[in-house]
Design an enzyme around this catalytic site. Structure first.
Site, PDB file in Angstrom:
ATOM      1  N   PHE A 179       4.091   0.157   4.761  1.00  0.00           N
ATOM      2  CA  PHE A 179       4.746  -1.008   5.364  1.00  0.00           C
ATOM      3  C   PHE A 179       3.844  -2.241   5.391  1.00  0.00           C
ATOM      4  O   PHE A 179       3.766  -2.942   6.382  1.00  0.00           O
ATOM      5  CB  PHE A 179       5.255  -0.667   6.774  1.00  0.00           C
ATOM      6  N   HIS A 180       3.215  -2.529   4.238  1.00  0.00           N
ATOM      7  CA  HIS A 180       2.324  -3.678   4.113  1.00  0.00           C
ATOM      8  C   HIS A 180       2.765  -4.610   2.978  1.00  0.00           C
ATOM      9  O   HIS A 180       1.956  -4.993   2.135  1.00  0.00           O
ATOM     10  CB  HIS A 180       0.881  -3.215   3.850  1.00  0.00           C
ATOM     11  N   PRO A 181       4.041  -5.018   2.902  1.00  0.00           N
ATOM     12  CA  PRO A 181       4.461  -5.875   1.795  1.00  0.00           C
ATOM     13  C   PRO A 181       3.864  -7.272   1.892  1.00  0.00           C
ATOM     14  O   PRO A 181       3.772  -7.850   2.978  1.00  0.00           O
ATOM     15  CB  PRO A 181       5.987  -5.919   1.941  1.00  0.00           C
TER      16      PRO A 181
ATOM     17  N   HIS B  76       0.848  -1.197   0.000  1.00  0.00           N
ATOM     18  CA  HIS B  76       0.000   0.000   0.000  1.00  0.00           C
ATOM     19  C   HIS B  76       0.882   1.244   0.000  1.00  0.00           C
ATOM     20  O   HIS B  76       1.836   1.326   0.771  1.00  0.00           O
ATOM     21  CB  HIS B  76      -0.898   0.028   1.237  1.00  0.00           C
TER      22      HIS B  76
END
Length: 552
Positions: free
Chosen positions: A475-477, A299
């Site tokens: 920080f949503h890998p 995101h």
């Protein structure tokens, strides 16, 4: 270090790994080894919810990765923090708890991850969560269920945040009391993984009870160098700790829970991945699996910063005397502004009525700040607020790839941001949503001016240029070892087993077929819990042993 053969070796004590070992260790006959590269999470600024900003760039707790220069973001090399500590990223994240939307998981099922549709995962969320009211109480739960607290902290949030909700309602978005369980368009106070005024990470919720059992061993400071493989079967791992190198065997399975960056890295270092990449770095190709590391999703959010004419959290945290007073209150009562994470209000919204599902997630913070050196937040000393928005379901996909055969070298992270027309249009809609919210009278009446981007920046092309210049990961890998139907198009089957290699699974956000619509910590922990149940089921039915028997 006295090591023995374990039934299961789990690599990574993060969000998924902690949830996984809690499930596995319920069977007292099973011996589990949990390896974590980082150290202890017993640190003050981890436990204090507002400490998120302090830990953001702490190299003792963080892998400190940077992505490659990203053409979609003006060639910027964005900072990608990932937790390197017991609890993983759940020990350093912003603690917002969002399950995701039903369509996210139905799409998983449609992509070949059979058994991961909303009807399958909703009961798993229900079993995992314990929803706490403002006074910290909830209804009784069966023993072993509801280990993860999801807390309503709305009575501790800054009074300015109520203006965000009023503005959202003026925009036509429905307010929901428990935003974490929303299944459609809704706004509200974010619920958080906080218990008793302190962060409750995956380690606090899941690993703590597992450690009280006698069948789990946890080794910290353990840098896993590779998975050991015999034929087409994973047999154990090689890792370094305290200046020594160890080989330890897994009688049943090796499970990678190292996260969306490090799990594909470890597979590639072990000779499992794209053959050309492996040969380029002198690694023997044990099993050519082209999609390892590919499919990366994330995101990307844009934030607009405003100066306020009414008091906000800056009046407390940005000034010495009020900040000290808040610290004393927190020390005595575990209440007040220090017990609340930075994200206070937000939700899922549709950017226009023609959108069939919510397509934008918003974050509204009663605090103005900027990214300083090494990404560390720098607080404004005057009252202000921040409005952020991100596209829920981007379609761009990037890649994670090793740079060399050296396990100590950080991998190459290529996000490939804004690579599709869908995502570029979504970026423009994100900016429009912020404008719409900011123009609601209840916010406009207490806004002095917009600080960033400059108030005079109104041209749509200039706005998109600003997006490319300032937008960043939240920080949503996910999705670098995604589940799917076959080895040509995915890395794992629907039970999280690596295609073509027996005794090896990946259990973390790398397994997501696609990124969920909201914050990814909740579905990552859910996936860990369900994986533990699946692994125990496979062991009970003999499915594990049959798969090993057919491995070459």
């Amino acid at each position: 270090m006295d090591l023995q053969t374990y039934d299961y070796i789990v690599v990574g004590a993060g969000s998924a790994g902690c949830a996984l070992v809690e499930r596995l260790t319920r069977d007292a006959r099973i011996r589990v080894l949990l390896l974590e590269a980082g150290g202890t999470d017993r640190k003050f600024w981890i436990k204090v919810p507002v400490g998120y900003g302090v830990n953001f760039a702490n190299p003792q707790l963080n892998w400190g990765y940077h992505a490659e220069p990203d053409p979609g973001l003006d060639g910027r090399a964005i900072y990608w923090p990932r937790g390197k500590v017991i609890g993983g990223s759940s020990s350093i994240n912003a603690m917002a708890y969002m399950r995701g939307l039903p369509r996210d998981f139905d799409d998983w099922d449609a992509a070949g991850a059979s058994g991961w549709a909303w009807r399958d995962v909703q009961p798993a969320f229900d079993r995992m969560e314990r929803h706490l009211d403002r006074d910290g109480t909830d209804s009784a739960r069966p023993e072993g269920e509801g280990l993860l607290p999801v807390s309503d902290l709305s009575d501790q949030m800054n009074p300015f945040s109520e203006r965000f909700l009023a503005a959202a309602e003026a925009c036509g978005w429905a307010r929901r009391d428990n935003l974490s369980t929303a299944t459609g368009e809704a706004v509200g106070y974010y619920r958080s993984t906080v218990r008793g005024g302190m962060r409750c990470s995956a380690a606090d919720a899941f690993l703590a009870p597992a450690r009280r059992r006698g069948n789990l061993r946890v080794v910290t400071g353990a840098m896993v160098r590779r998975v050991t493989v015999s034929g087409r079967r994973a047999t154990g791992v090689r890792f370094s700790a305290r200046g020594e190198t160890f080989d330890v065997e897994a009688a049943r399975e090796v499970i990678l829970s190292a996260g969306a960056i490090n799990s594909p890295k470890l597979l590639q270092l072990s000779g499992i991945g794209p053959a050309v990449l492996l040969r380029q770095h002198g690694i023997d190709v044990l099993h050519a699996l082209p999609e390892v590391g590919r499919g990366l999703q994330d995101h990307i959010a844009i934030s607009h910063v405003f100066r306020a004419t009414a008091p906000t959290l800056n009046n407390i945290l940005g000034r010495v005397v009020p900040r000290v007073s808040a610290g004393i209150r927190y020390a005595l009562t575990r209440r007040g502004p220090l017990c609340v994470p930075v994200n206070q209000v937000g939700g899922y919204v549709r950017s226009d009525p023609d959108q069939p599902e919510p397509d934008i997630q918003i974050y509204c913070n009663p605090l103005s700040y900027w990214s300083g050196p090494k990404g560390r937040p720098v607080l404004d000393h005057e009252p202000g607020f921040l409005l952020s928005a991100q596209l829920c379901r981007p379609t761009s996909r990037g890649e994670v790839a090793i740079r060399s055969a050296d396990p100590m070298e950080a991998p190459s992270i290529r996000p490939n941001t804004l690579a599709t027309d869908h995502d570029r249009a979504g970026a423009a809609r994100s900016v429009a949503i912020i404008d719409r919210l900011a123009q609601a009278p209840v916010l406009r009446d207490v806004t002095e001016r917009r600080l960033e981007p400059a108030a005079e920046l109104t041209d749509p092309e200039a706005r998109m240029a600003d997006f490319r210049a300032r937008a960043s990961t939240v920080f949503h890998p996910t999705s670098t070892c995604r589940m799917g139907p076959d080895a040509a198009t995915s890395v794992l089957d629907a039970r999280l087993r690596v295609h073509g290699i027996a005794g090896l699974r990946v259990v973390d956000s790398a397994a997501f077929p696609n990124v969920t619509s909201g914050n990814t910590n909740a579905p990552t922990m859910m996936l860990g819990c369900r994986a533990g149940e699946m692994i125990l089921e496979d062991a009970a039915t003999g499915a594990h042993d049959r798969r090993l028997a057919h491995a070459p």
